[in-house]
Design a protein around this motif. Structure first.
Motif, PDB file in Angstrom:
ATOM      1  N   LEU A 287      -7.128   7.875  22.747  1.00 49.43           N
ATOM      2  CA  LEU A 287      -7.105   8.364  24.245  1.00 49.43           C
ATOM      3  C   LEU A 287      -8.593   8.544  24.971  1.00 49.43           C
ATOM      4  O   LEU A 287      -9.203   9.339  25.807  1.00 49.43           O
ATOM      5  N   ASP A 288      -9.364   8.819  23.196  1.00 53.89           N
ATOM      6  CA  ASP A 288     -10.646   9.922  23.863  1.00 53.89           C
ATOM      7  C   ASP A 288     -11.815   9.600  24.541  1.00 53.89           C
ATOM      8  O   ASP A 288     -12.894  11.068  25.143  1.00 53.89           O
ATOM      9  N   ARG A 289     -11.988   8.478  24.502  1.00 53.86           N
ATOM     10  CA  ARG A 289     -13.351   8.081  25.331  1.00 53.86           C
ATOM     11  C   ARG A 289     -12.752   7.514  27.133  1.00 53.86           C
ATOM     12  O   ARG A 289     -13.615   7.442  27.644  1.00 53.86           O
ATOM     13  N   VAL A 290     -11.726   7.301  27.342  1.00 52.28           N
ATOM     14  CA  VAL A 290     -11.696   7.413  28.433  1.00 52.28           C
ATOM     15  C   VAL A 290     -11.704   8.124  29.069  1.00 52.28           C
ATOM     16  O   VAL A 290     -11.875   9.777  29.120  1.00 52.28           O
ATOM     17  N   LEU A 291     -12.614   7.915  30.541  1.00 51.89           N
ATOM     18  CA  LEU A 291     -13.357   8.968  31.131  1.00 51.89           C
ATOM     19  C   LEU A 291     -12.824   9.713  31.854  1.00 51.89           C
ATOM     20  O   LEU A 291     -11.314   9.657  33.019  1.00 51.89           O
ATOM     21  N   CYS A 292     -13.084  11.094  32.490  1.00 51.22           N
ATOM     22  CA  CYS A 292     -12.205  12.261  33.609  1.00 51.22           C
ATOM     23  C   CYS A 292     -12.860  12.752  34.343  1.00 51.22           C
ATOM     24  O   CYS A 292     -14.374  13.263  34.144  1.00 51.22           O
ATOM     25  N   PRO A 293     -12.704  13.151  35.638  1.00 51.96           N
ATOM     26  CA  PRO A 293     -14.006  14.080  36.328  1.00 51.96           C
ATOM     27  C   PRO A 293     -13.644  15.540  35.742  1.00 51.96           C
ATOM     28  O   PRO A 293     -13.187  16.180  34.567  1.00 51.96           O
ATOM     29  N   PHE A 294     -14.892  16.260  36.229  1.00 51.46           N
ATOM     30  CA  PHE A 294     -15.288  17.426  34.327  1.00 51.46           C
ATOM     31  C   PHE A 294     -14.110  18.272  35.278  1.00 51.46           C
ATOM     32  O   PHE A 294     -14.125  18.886  36.380  1.00 51.46           O
ATOM     33  N   MET A 295     -13.779  19.504  34.316  1.00 52.96           N
ATOM     34  CA  MET A 295     -13.314  20.983  34.568  1.00 52.96           C
ATOM     35  C   MET A 295     -12.231  19.968  35.163  1.00 52.96           C
ATOM     36  O   MET A 295     -11.625  21.167  36.163  1.00 52.96           O
TER      37      MET A 295
END
Length: 407
Positions: A287-295
């Motif tokens: 799941l490392d490369r899954v994108l999420c919003p910063f902070m």
């Protein structure tokens, strides 16, 4: 168009002029209840085969009116005279107003369309003696009077249609303007939330209390041991600052960097609080490369520390778990604090929660950002109490295949 309004106009016109009336669709099927129909026509339309002939005559009359753009007067298969006033809106034929069921004093008028012989004579209404009696009772009017009624109704129908169309356009414009205003408001709110997130991130760099505690801890470790733990502490703190300072312009980051940042944050707090709390993080490498919003994760964890762990003298626990569920990554943050009430939970999501005279907006910020990026169904989920009447679960659902180019 308002069917009720059309029905009222139809009923009143039929009663005033003394003719039968109905509004039909392009195929001749009625869309309003008949007004003023004669006993003869009601009896004829009671039989399916004859009723189909009535529908066909009305459809032909309506199309004849459509071709000329004016009312068409015609003789139906029962040798009664009707007229069709077309209902046209912006070039589209919606149907016709059919009116009549009368006899003309002079039915040899050149403008009269004769449809009385378009069906075979076998099985005709003329073979029914009772119908012939009812047919004889139907009244007679002049062609000019029927024509005047036809054009009056034609203009009335045109006015109703134009008014309905104008009202529809006005309502649609109003709805569009309202949607645009709401979207503009949402964008403005998101920009404000993003600025707050960045300011909050900046505050982590210069928060005197936090920096003082970290540096104090480093100093004590350096005095007592001079070795590896001090180095680890310094590196963890440096990585935190590097994550905040060197973030790219994108508002989305890989989950791995967000998890590593929180791991460093909890490690530093663990040094300060010692045995008062413990933490665990389960984050599969897939799941490392899954994108999420910063902070997106830090404020949730910090909220658990401030309101669940800090008040406890010992035994505090924070669990961070990431796992895949179909097309989503589920990110759970669980603490074993006292939990929060349902009212408090709603206040938190609305950004109305008050703590020591200060609004707590961190979780509201995340809630709004998640919904903006991934849709309204991806807001923050809070479950409290979570276990054995205590604790709080805060859950995020992040799409695995989210495409940031679609923003």
């Amino acid at each position: 168009m308002s069917a009720d309004l059309l029905q009222k106009v139809q009923d009143n016109f039929s009663a005033a002029v003394g003719v039968a009336m109905v509004i039909v669709d392009p195929e001749g099927a009625p869309v309003t209840k008949p007004s003023g129909f004669s006993e003869f026509c009601d009896t004829v339309r009671a039989r399916k085969d004859w009723r189909e002939r009535c529908f066909h005559c009305d459809a032909v009359g309506g199309r004849t009116a459509l071709s000329s753009g004016e009312p068409a007067i015609y003789k139906c298969h029962c040798r009664l005279v009707d007229f069709a006033a077309p209902i046209i809106m912006r070039g589209e034929y919606l149907g016709a107003v059919i009116c009549g069921q009368v006899k003309l004093a002079d039915d040899s008028h050149p403008d009269l369309v004769d449809l009385s012989n378009i069906f075979p004579p076998e099985g005709s209404w003329t073979e029914d003696g009772a119908l012939l009696v009812l047919h004889d009772r139907i009244g007679t009017i002049s062609y000019d009077r029927l024509r005047s009624a036809a054009y009056s109704l034609y203009y009335i129908a045109a006015h109703i249609v134009e008014e309905s169309y104008a009202n529809g356009v006005t309502q649609e414009l109003y709805a569009n303007n309202l949607r645009l205003a709401e979207e503009s408001q949402r964008r403005a709110e998101l920009e404000r939330l993003l600025r707050e997130a960045e300011l909050q991130a900046l505050s982590y760099q210069v928060n005197p209390h936090f920096l003082f505690n970290v540096l104090n801890t480093i100093g004590r470790l350096a005095l007592i041991e001079g070795a590896p733990e001090t180095e680890t502490t310094v590196h963890a703190f440096a990585d935190m600052m590097r994550y905040i300072l060197k973030r790219s312009g994108s508002q989305l980051v890989p989950l791995r960097t967000e998890v590593d940042h929180v791991r460093n944050y909890l490690y530093l707090l663990k040094l300060r609080l010692g045995s008062r709390f413990d933490f665990s993080i389960e984050a599969p490498e897939e799941l490392d490369r899954v994108l999420c919003p910063f902070m997106i994760l830090h404020p949730i964890v910090e909220n658990s520390i401030n309101y669940a762990i800090e008040p406890m003298e010992s035994g505090g626990q924070i669990e961070i778990t990431l796992y895949r569920d179909g097309k989503h990554v589920i990110l759970d943050v669980v603490d074993n604090g006292p939990g929060i009430s349902p009212d408090r939970r709603l206040e938190v999501l609305r950004g109305e929660a008050d703590h020591s005279g200060r609004k707590s907006i961190g979780l509201h910020n995340i809630h709004c950002r998640m919904r903006h990026y991934f849709g309204d169904s991806h807001g923050l989920e809070i479950v409290s109490p979570f276990r054995q009447g205590r604790g709080t679960l805060v859950r995020l659902r992040i799409p695995v295949d989210f495409d940031p180019c679609g923003l």
